[in-house]
Enzyme design. Structure first.
Site, PDB file in Angstrom:
ATOM      1  N   ASN A   1      19.698  -5.648 -92.235  1.00 37.96           N
ATOM      2  CA  ASN A   1      19.929  -6.468 -93.424  1.00 37.96           C
ATOM      3  C   ASN A   1      20.848  -7.625 -93.042  1.00 37.96           C
ATOM      4  O   ASN A   1      22.034  -7.421 -92.817  1.00 37.96           O
ATOM      5  CB  ASN A   1      20.559  -5.580 -94.510  1.00 37.96           C
ATOM      6  N   TRP A   2      20.262  -8.810 -92.973  1.00 42.64           N
ATOM      7  CA  TRP A   2      21.058  -9.966 -92.531  1.00 42.64           C
ATOM      8  C   TRP A   2      21.998 -10.480 -93.622  1.00 42.64           C
ATOM      9  O   TRP A   2      22.827 -11.355 -93.368  1.00 42.64           O
ATOM     10  CB  TRP A   2      20.122 -11.102 -92.087  1.00 42.64           C
ATOM     11  N   LYS A   3      21.834 -10.003 -94.834  1.00 47.24           N
ATOM     12  CA  LYS A   3      22.667 -10.480 -95.956  1.00 47.24           C
ATOM     13  C   LYS A   3      22.602 -12.019 -96.027  1.00 47.24           C
ATOM     14  O   LYS A   3      21.566 -12.581 -95.706  1.00 47.24           O
ATOM     15  CB  LYS A   3      24.096  -9.942 -95.843  1.00 47.24           C
TER      16      LYS A   3
ATOM     17  N   HIS B   1      21.291  -2.619-103.725  1.00 48.73           N
ATOM     18  CA  HIS B   1      22.350  -2.671-102.709  1.00 48.73           C
ATOM     19  C   HIS B   1      23.709  -2.720-103.417  1.00 48.73           C
ATOM     20  O   HIS B   1      23.851  -3.363-104.466  1.00 48.73           O
ATOM     21  CB  HIS B   1      22.167  -3.901-101.820  1.00 48.73           C
TER      22      HIS B   1
ATOM     23  N   GLU C   1      26.285  -4.361-102.893  1.00 43.60           N
ATOM     24  CA  GLU C   1      26.811  -5.710-103.153  1.00 43.60           C
ATOM     25  C   GLU C   1      26.191  -6.296-104.415  1.00 43.60           C
ATOM     26  O   GLU C   1      26.828  -7.037-105.152  1.00 43.60           O
ATOM     27  CB  GLU C   1      26.565  -6.606-101.923  1.00 43.60           C
TER      28      GLU C   1
ATOM     29  N   GLU D   1      24.531   4.382 -98.507  1.00 39.24           N
ATOM     30  CA  GLU D   1      25.513   3.440 -97.983  1.00 39.24           C
ATOM     31  C   GLU D   1      26.822   3.617 -98.742  1.00 39.24           C
ATOM     32  O   GLU D   1      27.003   3.024 -99.819  1.00 39.24           O
ATOM     33  CB  GLU D   1      25.022   2.000 -98.168  1.00 39.24           C
TER      34      GLU D   1
ATOM     35  N   GLY E   1      30.809  -2.940 -93.928  1.00 35.50           N
ATOM     36  CA  GLY E   1      31.524  -4.118 -93.434  1.00 35.50           C
ATOM     37  C   GLY E   1      32.996  -3.870 -93.154  1.00 35.50           C
ATOM     38  O   GLY E   1      33.762  -4.806 -92.952  1.00 35.50           O
TER      39      GLY E   1
ATOM     40  N   SER F   1      28.710   0.100 -91.385  1.00 35.16           N
ATOM     41  CA  SER F   1      29.352  -0.066 -90.079  1.00 35.16           C
ATOM     42  C   SER F   1      28.639   0.663 -88.940  1.00 35.16           C
ATOM     43  O   SER F   1      29.280   1.203 -88.038  1.00 35.16           O
ATOM     44  CB  SER F   1      30.820   0.348 -90.150  1.00 35.16           C
TER      45      SER F   1
ATOM     46  N   GLY G   1      23.958  -3.792 -91.190  1.00 39.81           N
ATOM     47  CA  GLY G   1      24.340  -5.129 -91.640  1.00 39.81           C
ATOM     48  C   GLY G   1      24.804  -5.975 -90.468  1.00 39.81           C
ATOM     49  O   GLY G   1      23.988  -6.472 -89.678  1.00 39.81           O
ATOM     50  N   GLY G   2      26.128  -6.082 -90.311  1.00 35.37           N
ATOM     51  CA  GLY G   2      26.729  -6.962 -89.309  1.00 35.37           C
ATOM     52  C   GLY G   2      26.120  -6.860 -87.920  1.00 35.37           C
ATOM     53  O   GLY G   2      25.824  -7.885 -87.289  1.00 35.37           O
TER      54      GLY G   2
HETATM   55  P1  13P Z   1      27.499  -3.266 -92.285  1.00 36.06           P
HETATM   56  O1  13P Z   1      26.605  -2.665 -91.231  1.00 36.06           O
HETATM   57  O2  13P Z   1      27.894  -4.671 -91.990  1.00 36.06           O
HETATM   58  O3  13P Z   1      28.625  -2.363 -92.624  1.00 36.06           O
HETATM   59  O4  13P Z   1      26.594  -3.384 -93.623  1.00 36.06           O
HETATM   60  C1  13P Z   1      25.895  -2.285 -94.066  1.00 36.06           C
HETATM   61  C2  13P Z   1      24.979  -2.696 -95.151  1.00 36.06           C
HETATM   62  O5  13P Z   1      25.408  -2.995 -96.253  1.00 36.06           O
HETATM   63  C3  13P Z   1      23.542  -2.776 -94.868  1.00 36.06           C
HETATM   64  O6  13P Z   1      22.801  -2.965 -96.020  1.00 36.06           O
END
Ligand code: 13P
Length: 258
Positions: free
Chosen positions: A12-14, A99, A101, A171, A177, A217, A238-239
């Site tokens: 997930n590149w956000k 999600h 967020e 998650e 993050g 993470s 994510g990251g």
């Molecule tokens: P991180 O891997 O950056 O913690 O993000 C996880 C995430 O929210 C994937 O959707």
């Protein structure tokens, strides 16, 4: 009940990466994952990079595409929204729904998440339903009640055929993050709880088939230990998915050993 579930790793590149960054990313990522065939892979770029990614991947089976969000409405006067049909038009296969967020920063409720799940399924998009508790909820011992409310809110009234299309991502909000990964034991416990919920609510077959991904993470260093817990079927990254090499390392960590 031992139906093998193929591992699934999604990035997930956000709100990162422009359309022009897609091609160099995919060039490296494709090379790094060339020999890997027994893991399902998806990348989930922002909307503006989807068309480019779709053009490059050309509907290949190897790397699927997902969207990060979608309107619950089918079409019409909803300025700024993106419909399921628009995503299908770009050969998108998956869509993230709920999600944390979006729940936390954009006020998405379980009811809205449910409507999005239904709309996605009606357009043959496979929802990746995200669930997870906050730190406060965990500290108050409420994590299971939260997971149960999010699952029942999103999945209520779905048929068995619809449930078969759904991927779940656990998650924990406190692990996203933050560099604070859930321990493999904590993640396994939550995944087991989710599978138990599915067994009770939807039957043993759905529970045995549904893939439950862990997100929060995940890195190349911790992926393998997490990915081989009995109820963890993949990762939502994510990251660490923003760098094609580190994302490819996580995909490699999902390859079965035997
Ligand atoms: P991180 O891997 O950056 O913690 O993000 C996880 C995430 O929210 C994937 O959707």
């Amino acid at each position: 009940m031992a139906i093998p579930r193929k591992k699934f790793v999604a990035g997930n590149w956000k709100m990162n990466m422009t359309s022009s960054e897609v091609s160099p990313y995919l060039e490296v990522f494709r090379l790094e994952t060339e020999g890997i065939n027994n893991v399902d892979i998806a990348i989930i770029p922002p909307f503006t990079a989807l068309a480019k990614a779709s053009e490059i991947l050309g509907g290949t089976q190897k790397i699927r595409l997902g969207a990060q969000n979608m309107s619950p409405e089918v079409k019409g006067a909803y300025t700024g929204e993106i419909s399921a049909t628009m995503l299908r038009d770009l050969f998108i296969r998956y869509v993230l729904v709920g999600h944390s967020e979006r729940r936390r920063l954009f006020g998405e409720t379980d009811e809205l998440v449910h409507r999005k799940v239904v709309t996605a399924l009606a357009s043959e998009l496979r929802p990746i339903l995200c669930v997870g508790e906050t730190l406060e909820e965990r500290q108050a011992g409420q994590e299971k009640a939260i997971l149960e409310a999010q699952l029942s809110g999103a999945l209520t009234g779905l048929t068995t055929d619809q449930l078969e299309e759904i991927v779940i991502a656990y998650e924990p909000v406190w692990a996203i993050g933050t560099g604070l990964t859930a321990t493999p034991a904590q993640a396994q416990e939550a995944h087991h709880f989710i599978r138990d919920y599915l067994a009770t609510d939807s039957g043993l077959e759905i529970a045995a088939k549904t893939r439950i991904l862990y997100g929060g993470s995940v890195t190349a260093d911790n992926a393998r230990e997490l990915l081989f817990q009995p109820d963890i079927d993949g990762a939502l990254v994510g990251g660490a998915s923003l760098d094609p090499r580190s994302f490819a390392e996580i995909v490699a960590a999902a390859v079965p050993t035997e």
